[in-house]
Scaffold this motif. Structure first.
Motif, short mmCIF file in Angstrom:
data_model
loop_
_atom_site.label_atom_id
_atom_site.label_comp_id
_atom_site.label_asym_id
_atom_site.label_seq_id
_atom_site.Cartn_x
_atom_site.Cartn_y
_atom_site.Cartn_z
N VAL A 114 -25.65 -81.25 12.02
CA VAL A 114 -27.08 -81.58 11.91
C VAL A 114 -27.33 -81.95 10.45
O VAL A 114 -27.22 -81.11 9.56
CB VAL A 114 -27.97 -80.41 12.35
CG1 VAL A 114 -29.44 -80.76 12.13
CG2 VAL A 114 -27.72 -80.06 13.81
N ARG A 115 -27.70 -83.19 10.23
CA ARG A 115 -27.83 -83.75 8.88
C ARG A 115 -29.26 -84.20 8.61
O ARG A 115 -29.84 -84.92 9.42
CB ARG A 115 -26.86 -84.93 8.77
CG ARG A 115 -27.09 -85.88 7.63
CD ARG A 115 -26.20 -87.12 7.84
NE ARG A 115 -26.49 -88.18 6.88
CZ ARG A 115 -26.05 -89.42 7.03
NH1 ARG A 115 -25.33 -89.76 8.08
NH2 ARG A 115 -26.34 -90.32 6.11
N VAL A 164 -25.71 -71.04 13.16
CA VAL A 164 -26.02 -72.16 12.29
C VAL A 164 -25.49 -71.83 10.90
O VAL A 164 -25.82 -70.78 10.34
CB VAL A 164 -27.53 -72.44 12.23
CG1 VAL A 164 -27.84 -73.47 11.14
CG2 VAL A 164 -28.05 -72.93 13.58
N CYS A 165 -24.65 -72.71 10.37
CA CYS A 165 -24.07 -72.52 9.04
C CYS A 165 -24.63 -73.59 8.11
O CYS A 165 -24.41 -74.78 8.32
CB CYS A 165 -22.55 -72.62 9.12
SG CYS A 165 -21.71 -72.42 7.53
N VAL A 166 -25.35 -73.19 7.08
CA VAL A 166 -25.93 -74.14 6.13
C VAL A 166 -24.92 -74.44 5.03
O VAL A 166 -24.25 -73.54 4.51
CB VAL A 166 -27.26 -73.61 5.55
CG1 VAL A 166 -27.05 -72.32 4.77
CG2 VAL A 166 -27.92 -74.67 4.67
N VAL A 167 -24.78 -75.74 4.72
CA VAL A 167 -23.75 -76.20 3.79
C VAL A 167 -24.42 -76.84 2.58
O VAL A 167 -25.16 -77.81 2.71
CB VAL A 167 -22.82 -77.22 4.47
CG1 VAL A 167 -21.68 -77.62 3.53
CG2 VAL A 167 -22.27 -76.68 5.79
N THR A 168 -24.16 -76.29 1.38
CA THR A 168 -24.78 -76.82 0.15
C THR A 168 -23.79 -76.72 -1.01
O THR A 168 -22.66 -76.27 -0.85
CB THR A 168 -26.05 -76.02 -0.23
OG1 THR A 168 -25.65 -74.70 -0.64
CG2 THR A 168 -27.03 -75.95 0.91
N PHE A 180 -32.93 -76.41 -0.58
CA PHE A 180 -32.48 -76.61 0.80
C PHE A 180 -31.98 -75.30 1.40
O PHE A 180 -32.31 -74.95 2.54
CB PHE A 180 -31.36 -77.67 0.83
CG PHE A 180 -30.99 -78.15 2.20
CD1 PHE A 180 -31.65 -79.22 2.77
CD2 PHE A 180 -29.97 -77.53 2.92
CE1 PHE A 180 -31.32 -79.67 4.04
CE2 PHE A 180 -29.62 -77.97 4.19
CZ PHE A 180 -30.30 -79.05 4.75
N LEU A 181 -31.20 -74.56 0.61
CA LEU A 181 -30.67 -73.27 1.07
C LEU A 181 -31.79 -72.27 1.29
O LEU A 181 -31.82 -71.56 2.31
CB LEU A 181 -29.67 -72.74 0.04
CG LEU A 181 -29.08 -71.35 0.30
CD1 LEU A 181 -28.37 -71.30 1.64
CD2 LEU A 181 -28.13 -70.97 -0.84
N GLU A 182 -32.72 -72.19 0.36
CA GLU A 182 -33.85 -71.27 0.50
C GLU A 182 -34.66 -71.58 1.76
O GLU A 182 -35.07 -70.67 2.50
CB GLU A 182 -34.75 -71.38 -0.73
CG GLU A 182 -36.00 -70.51 -0.68
CD GLU A 182 -36.99 -70.85 -1.77
OE1 GLU A 182 -38.20 -70.59 -1.58
OE2 GLU A 182 -36.58 -71.39 -2.82
N LEU A 220 -26.73 -79.60 7.06
CA LEU A 220 -26.42 -80.14 5.74
C LEU A 220 -27.49 -81.10 5.24
O LEU A 220 -28.14 -81.79 6.03
CB LEU A 220 -25.09 -80.91 5.78
CG LEU A 220 -23.87 -80.23 6.36
CD1 LEU A 220 -23.68 -80.61 7.82
CD2 LEU A 220 -22.62 -80.62 5.57
N PRO A 221 -27.63 -81.20 3.90
CA PRO A 221 -28.42 -82.28 3.32
C PRO A 221 -27.76 -83.62 3.62
O PRO A 221 -26.61 -83.69 4.07
CB PRO A 221 -28.41 -81.98 1.82
CG PRO A 221 -27.96 -80.57 1.70
CD PRO A 221 -27.09 -80.30 2.87
N ASN A 222 -28.45 -84.69 3.32
CA ASN A 222 -28.09 -86.03 3.76
C ASN A 222 -26.67 -86.47 3.36
O ASN A 222 -25.85 -86.85 4.21
CB ASN A 222 -29.12 -87.03 3.22
CG ASN A 222 -29.25 -88.26 4.07
OD1 ASN A 222 -28.35 -88.60 4.83
ND2 ASN A 222 -30.37 -88.94 3.95
#
Length: 329
Positions: A114-115, A164-168, A180-182, A220-222
């Motif tokens: 998911v981007r 859901v795993c957030v990637v930064t 984005f992480l916050e 993830l961000p774009n």
């Protein structure tokens, strides 16, 4: 139902013909509003994305799109980026899972990328400082970050996903990626039934090639999303089988992840699988699940029979591959 069909460059027209032929054979009741875009259109109409294409998507709400060539380092701006901005298609959804009888390094890969689709470095806010220096602006907003995080968690809940795993890269880009992480952390608190995890993008890439089965939904961000989704495509057989969707509040555009492959254009060697899987997701989106299941089963039966195009280890031409899928409907 009327749906916009955007035929792009290179192999775009060939795979569009393949997929529309399969959908017609499956009895899918769609009237195609055919639009052209890309380099040739830019020469004749002055823009690779004429207003008529945007108007068509706005009227029909849903589009199926083939690849459009984006010049590297010069020329016109990406048609994909323009479409996403103009239609506010803020969520880029790229499911990556193993397909039958396609040799890969790993089995049981089932990852959804998911981007965020509207900002970050991909927004293309750049300027030339002087002849020897240029800069790009990485813009991250709370609104866009929370919106895509909500989309990821909502998708996970509706599709029986566990995590859901957030990637930064928030350890270095502390303000932008940090925001984005916050935002993801804040949204995760509303979705306690879904496990929440954090990972740095460089570590994520290493972990993906070591043990991809550990991942479920990646958020993830774009820019990171664009890179990591191609990495995930490599885990399941390459870009020829990698599907995608761009989804907003009011519109949706479904397209393969791969490019226009001008080197094989017109040679009948293209692979329409990625566009066909994108069309399957489109059918689910417009509430035609039975047609989606039939077409997906016919595709899987075809692959299981050993019938494959050149890029995935076979020797079938696109037109023959198309006929074989239709024969199994």
């Amino acid at each position: 139902m009327k749906i916009t069909l955007i035929k792009g460059d290179g192999i775009g027209p060939e795979i569009a013909d393949s997929v529309t032929e399969i959908l017609y054979a499956a009895g899918v009741d769609i009237q195609w509003d055919v639009q052209t875009a890309g380099a040739e259109v830019a020469e004749s109409e002055g823009s690779p994305l004429p207003q008529r294409v945007l108007d068509s998507v706005k009227q029909n709400k849903v589009a199926l799109k083939t690849p459009v060539t984006t010049p590297i380092g010069k020329g016109f701006r990406s048609v994909n980026v323009q479409l996403r901005k103009e239609l506010d298609l803020y969520a880029n959804l790229r499911p990556c899972y193993n397909l039958p009888n396609i040799k890969t390094r790993y089995d049981n890969v089932d990852i959804v990328v998911v981007r965020e689709n509207t900002e970050d470095l991909y927004a293309g806010i750049e300027r030339k400082i002087d002849s020897d220096c240029a800069e790009s602006i990485k813009r991250i907003t709370r609104n866009a970050s929370e919106r895509i995080a909500e989309f990821a968690f909502d998708y996970a809940e509706k599709n029986n996903r566990k995590e859901v795993c957030v990637v930064t890269k928030a350890n270095i880009c502390k303000l932008s990626d940090g925001l984005f992480l916050e935002s993801a952390r804040n949204i995760s608190k509303k979705h306690t039934g879904i496990n929440f995890r954090e990972i740095l993008v460089d570590n994520c890439c290493m972990q993906l090639v070591q043990n991809p089965n550990q991942f479920d939904v990646l958020l993830l961000p774009n820019l990171y999303g664009d890179i990591v989704s191609d990495l995930c495509a490599g885990l399941i057989g390459g870009l020829g089988v990698a599907q995608g969707a761009n989804i907003g509040e009011n519109f949706a555009v479904f397209e393969p992840v791969h490019g226009s492959a001008p080197d094989i254009a017109g040679q009948n060697k293209a692979n329409s699988t990625a566009l066909l899987l994108s069309a399957v997701e489109m059918l689910n989106y417009i509430n035609m699940p039975e047609s989606a299941k039939r077409i997906k089963k016919a595709l899987f039966d075809t692959l299981n029979s050993g019938i494959k195009t050149y890029d995935i280890g076979g020797n079938y031409l696109l037109t023959d591959y198309t006929k074989e899928i239709i024969a199994r409907l």
